[in-house]
Design a protein around this motif. Structure first.
Motif, PDB file in Angstrom:
ATOM      1  N   TYR A 176       0.837  -1.198   0.000  1.00 53.49           N
ATOM      2  CA  TYR A 176       0.000   0.000   0.000  1.00 53.49           C
ATOM      3  C   TYR A 176       0.876   1.254   0.000  1.00 53.49           C
ATOM      4  O   TYR A 176       1.824   1.358   0.770  1.00 53.49           O
ATOM      5  CB  TYR A 176      -0.926   0.013   1.218  1.00 53.49           C
ATOM      6  N   ILE A 177       0.509   2.216  -0.853  1.00 59.39           N
ATOM      7  CA  ILE A 177       1.242   3.473  -1.007  1.00 59.39           C
ATOM      8  C   ILE A 177       0.266   4.630  -0.866  1.00 59.39           C
ATOM      9  O   ILE A 177      -0.911   4.515  -1.258  1.00 59.39           O
ATOM     10  CB  ILE A 177       1.944   3.514  -2.392  1.00 59.39           C
ATOM     11  N   ASN A 178       0.729   5.750  -0.316  1.00 53.38           N
ATOM     12  CA  ASN A 178      -0.117   6.948  -0.318  1.00 53.38           C
ATOM     13  C   ASN A 178       0.690   8.173  -0.728  1.00 53.38           C
ATOM     14  O   ASN A 178       1.911   8.125  -0.844  1.00 53.38           O
ATOM     15  CB  ASN A 178      -0.809   7.157   1.039  1.00 53.38           C
ATOM     16  N   GLY A 179      -0.021   9.260  -0.979  1.00 55.74           N
ATOM     17  CA  GLY A 179       0.623  10.541  -1.250  1.00 55.74           C
ATOM     18  C   GLY A 179       0.783  10.922  -2.702  1.00 55.74           C
ATOM     19  O   GLY A 179       1.351  11.967  -3.007  1.00 55.74           O
ATOM     20  N   GLY A 214      -4.367   9.978   5.694  1.00 50.30           N
ATOM     21  CA  GLY A 214      -3.280   9.155   5.184  1.00 50.30           C
ATOM     22  C   GLY A 214      -2.261   8.828   6.251  1.00 50.30           C
ATOM     23  O   GLY A 214      -1.745   7.701   6.327  1.00 50.30           O
ATOM     24  N   ASP A 215      -1.950   9.809   7.109  1.00 45.82           N
ATOM     25  CA  ASP A 215      -0.995   9.577   8.198  1.00 45.82           C
ATOM     26  C   ASP A 215      -1.538   8.566   9.200  1.00 45.82           C
ATOM     27  O   ASP A 215      -0.798   7.715   9.712  1.00 45.82           O
ATOM     28  CB  ASP A 215      -0.674  10.889   8.917  1.00 45.82           C
ATOM     29  N   LEU A 216      -2.823   8.664   9.500  1.00 44.13           N
ATOM     30  CA  LEU A 216      -3.437   7.728  10.440  1.00 44.13           C
ATOM     31  C   LEU A 216      -3.389   6.305   9.888  1.00 44.13           C
ATOM     32  O   LEU A 216      -3.078   5.355  10.615  1.00 44.13           O
ATOM     33  CB  LEU A 216      -4.888   8.137  10.717  1.00 44.13           C
ATOM     34  N   ASN A 244      -0.649   0.810  10.205  1.00 43.66           N
ATOM     35  CA  ASN A 244      -0.155  -0.308   9.382  1.00 43.66           C
ATOM     36  C   ASN A 244      -0.999  -0.607   8.143  1.00 43.66           C
ATOM     37  O   ASN A 244      -0.864  -1.675   7.555  1.00 43.66           O
ATOM     38  CB  ASN A 244      -0.023  -1.595  10.216  1.00 43.66           C
ATOM     39  N   GLN A 245      -1.846   0.345   7.752  1.00 43.19           N
ATOM     40  CA  GLN A 245      -2.642   0.136   6.543  1.00 43.19           C
ATOM     41  C   GLN A 245      -1.921   0.654   5.301  1.00 43.19           C
ATOM     42  O   GLN A 245      -2.378   0.426   4.179  1.00 43.19           O
ATOM     43  CB  GLN A 245      -3.986   0.854   6.685  1.00 43.19           C
ATOM     44  N   GLU A 256       7.355  -1.082   8.264  1.00 40.25           N
ATOM     45  CA  GLU A 256       7.760  -2.456   7.957  1.00 40.25           C
ATOM     46  C   GLU A 256       7.013  -3.509   8.778  1.00 40.25           C
ATOM     47  O   GLU A 256       7.513  -4.597   9.011  1.00 40.25           O
ATOM     48  CB  GLU A 256       9.272  -2.615   8.141  1.00 40.25           C
ATOM     49  N   THR A 257       5.779  -3.205   9.159  1.00 43.01           N
ATOM     50  CA  THR A 257       4.964  -4.190   9.861  1.00 43.01           C
ATOM     51  C   THR A 257       4.649  -5.379   8.962  1.00 43.01           C
ATOM     52  O   THR A 257       4.718  -6.534   9.387  1.00 43.01           O
ATOM     53  CB  THR A 257       3.655  -3.546  10.356  1.00 43.01           C
ATOM     54  N   VAL A 258       4.312  -5.113   7.716  1.00 43.96           N
ATOM     55  CA  VAL A 258       3.954  -6.185   6.776  1.00 43.96           C
ATOM     56  C   VAL A 258       5.118  -6.487   5.834  1.00 43.96           C
ATOM     57  O   VAL A 258       5.547  -7.635   5.705  1.00 43.96           O
ATOM     58  CB  VAL A 258       2.694  -5.806   5.968  1.00 43.96           C
TER      59      VAL A 258
END
Length: 607
Positions: free
Chosen positions: A67-70, A284-286, A291-292, A573-575
């Motif tokens: 998953y990517i954001n921004g 997005g930060d949340l 870990n999403q 790096e949780t996932v």
């Protein structure tokens, strides 16, 4: 781009029509590249045998999805590179290698070009660039990638006004030398090796057999071609479109990807890559913190709070400034403005500025100590200038020294504490940037405050972005903030120096100028800038850049206020584990795992 993508600091610098309450990042727009919304143009659909699903949500396994954001703000409307506003991951210049690939990949660590669709390039003479292509390259529909596709893609920029049309300012022709080689011929009267090298790492290759049909259907009308949704792009990259709606966009790995040999003989680790479309940076930060999201390209204030308590959040640099520099947002002086036309006054202003305060308050400490130069303080650019030779001319924050300099030139303080030089009161001068660009707004408030300590009156002015852009280009300003040629490319630092200093072809004040907004003029600087693109000898280049930097440090037409990252590469790096960090020996740059040589991270991570 949206006003949430602002050069990230206190909250966010952004590039869009509406100010959103968020902090994320993109390089602020230059006057020569108008800011555009991520996706705002409707389009008709390109027929595709296996079009991606759109509409109802389609889930993918978490342990198979990166998953990517921004990079995407607002629902996607098209995936058409020619539209001017394609959605992720077709964005021009920040997700280059997922679906449409470039000939070579830029590595922001060392500034070098690495093979992709092209295997090697060489100048056979000063006007001729020879490129060899990878014979194994194929399009996702199974057809071979050939020199005809390269020629076709380049010539779309000659035929229509698209993102890469400007390269034809320097290119005479692009021709195929058999199926697996291409020759780019430069114009004899206007050659520029550096910008042509930019083209081979920036222009995404399009399939001739697909887009020729779209041209025919559109009667070669660009406006009609721009209406193509292109929901299932045929590319050479390791991913294909899978699903999209107004909440997220997902691509799926192409297990028949031709390029496995380039990446250790294996496929990219994530089967899916998803960009969720968050309403603002806070959302997005949340998601990132919970870990999403695995790779965040948003500006995160005080990022070190993310890993307090042991959360597996990392930046490329372990310690401050946490991110590699990619641009230098700067203030530019109107060289015709009385008082500001004196280089000693400009130097005094530069010496008065508290750069650490700008970094700490506006940039959350993400800007390293300022070392004034036309080059970034990075491995990729530092090598171009003799650092010891320029030291005597470089300034640091020194209020006492600035006051002494103004005293020396006879600028005396009046009863109100503001200095007068040769009958000209030093202020009020307005310093300008767009409203809502929070980090820039905060930076200019600091500049104005610092100027008071040396008897110069500077007032901030924050108009709407279109007004700022017009003021910038027409020279209707006293002092104005902008980013000169942001980003990492083969043409740096030449492109930045040209943007700041080159006077040839610059329109007079009142008309539109797309570089050198302050109308600075130095014949010697022009001469050096003209010569650099034709020089390949490293020692000679270093001598020329050093001389050019000395001129800039003496005349001070601009003052950099901060170093900004090209992208804010922050990972959870949780996932997924194994993202590149400084000193890991991988030479994989922090380019959000999907752009340029940063795509190599997809083959290194694991879960």
């Amino acid at each position: 781009m949206r006003f949430k993508k602002m050069s990230g600091l206190i909250c966010a610098l952004v590039l869009a029509p509406a100010l959103l309450s968020a902090c994320e990042t993109v390089t602020p727009p230059t006057a020569s590249t108008q800011p555009a919304k991520e996706a705002d143009k409707p389009a008709a659909t390109q027929p595709a045998a296996t079009a991606p699903t759109s509409g109802e949500n389609k889930e993918t396994p978490r342990n198979e999805t990166l998953y990517i954001n921004g990079l995407q703000w607002g629902a996607p409307t098209n995936f058409n590179l020619l539209s001017g506003n394609p959605a992720f991951p077709i964005n021009y210049g920040n997700s280059r290698e997922l679906i449409y690939e470039t000939l070579f990949m830029i590595n922001m660590i060392d500034g070098k070009l690495e093979p992709l669709l092209g295997t090697k390039y060489a100048w056979s003479d000063d006007l001729t660039l020879k490129i060899e292509l990878n014979k194994d390259a194929k399009w996702s529909d199974g057809k071979p990638f050939t020199a005809d596709d390269v020629v076709y893609t380049y010539k779309l920029g000659q035929k229509y006004q698209v993102n890469w049309s400007s390269f034809w300012t320097y290119i005479e022709d692009v021709v195929a030398d058999g199926p697996n080689a291409v020759t780019i011929k430069l114009k004899k009267d206007n050659p520029n090796k550096l910008t042509v090298l930019d083209s081979i790492e920036l222009i995404p290759m399009l399939p001739k057999h697909v887009w020729e049909e779209i041209e025919k259907k559109s009667n070669n009308d660009l406006a009609t071609m721009r209406k193509e949704v292109n929901p299932s792009p045929v590319g050479t990259g390791p991913y294909k479109m899978f699903f999209y709606n107004d909440q997220k966009i997902t691509v799926v790995r192409d297990d028949n990807y031709w390029g496995k040999a380039l990446f250790g003989g294996k496929l990219a680790a994530p089967k899916y890559i998803t960009h969720v479309i968050y309403k603002d940076n806070a959302a997005g930060d949340l998601a990132f913190k919970s870990n999403q999201v695995d790779v965040s390209q948003q500006f995160i204030p005080q990022v070190w709070n993310m890993w307090k308590g042991g959360a597996p959040v990392k930046t490329y640099l372990k310690d401050a400034p946490y991110y590699l520099p990619g641009s230098m947002p700067s203030i530019f002086f109107n060289m015709s403005k009385k008082g500001l036309d004196n280089p000693d006054v400009r130097r005094a202003i530069a010496m008065a500025i508290d750069y650490k305060k700008i970094s700490d308050l506006a940039m959350s400490g993400y800007s390293a100590a300022m070392k004034p130069s036309i080059t970034l303080d990075s491995d990729a650019e530092r090598k171009y200038v003799d650092q010891e030779a320029i030291k005597p001319l470089q300034w640091t924050t020194d209020v006492d020294g600035a006051n002494a300099l103004l005293d020396k030139i006879g600028a005396k303080k009046g009863a109100d504490g503001i200095r007068v030089l040769n009958g000209t009161r030093l202020g009020p001068f307005e310093v300008e940037c767009p409203y809502g660009w929070s980090d820039w707004n905060a930076s200019l408030e600091i500049v104005a405050q610092n100027a008071k300590a040396i008897g110069i009156e500077i007032r901030t002015k924050f108009p709407e972005q279109p007004v700022w852009n017009n003021d910038l280009q027409t020279g209707k300003f006293d002092i104005i903030m902008n980013t000169p040629a942001g980003g990492v490319s083969p043409s740096q630092p030449w492109n930045r120096a040209r943007t700041i200093m080159y006077s040839k072809g610059v329109a007079a004040a009142g008309e539109m100028a797309f570089w050198n907004w302050g109308r600075y003029k130095n014949d010697k600087a022009d001469e050096i800038i003209d010569k650099i693109p034709a020089v390949s000898d490293e020692a000679q280049l270093k001598s020329m850049y050093t001389e050019l930097t000395k001129i800039w440090l003496t005349d001070i037409p601009s003052v950099p206020l901060m170093y900004r990252p090209w992208v804010f590469h922050t990972v959870n790096e949780t996932v997924w584990k194994g993202f590149p960090t400084q000193g890991d020996g991988s030479n994989i740059p922090p380019q959000i795992a999907i752009d340029g040589a940063g795509v190599k991270a997809l083959y290194q991570i694991h879960n």
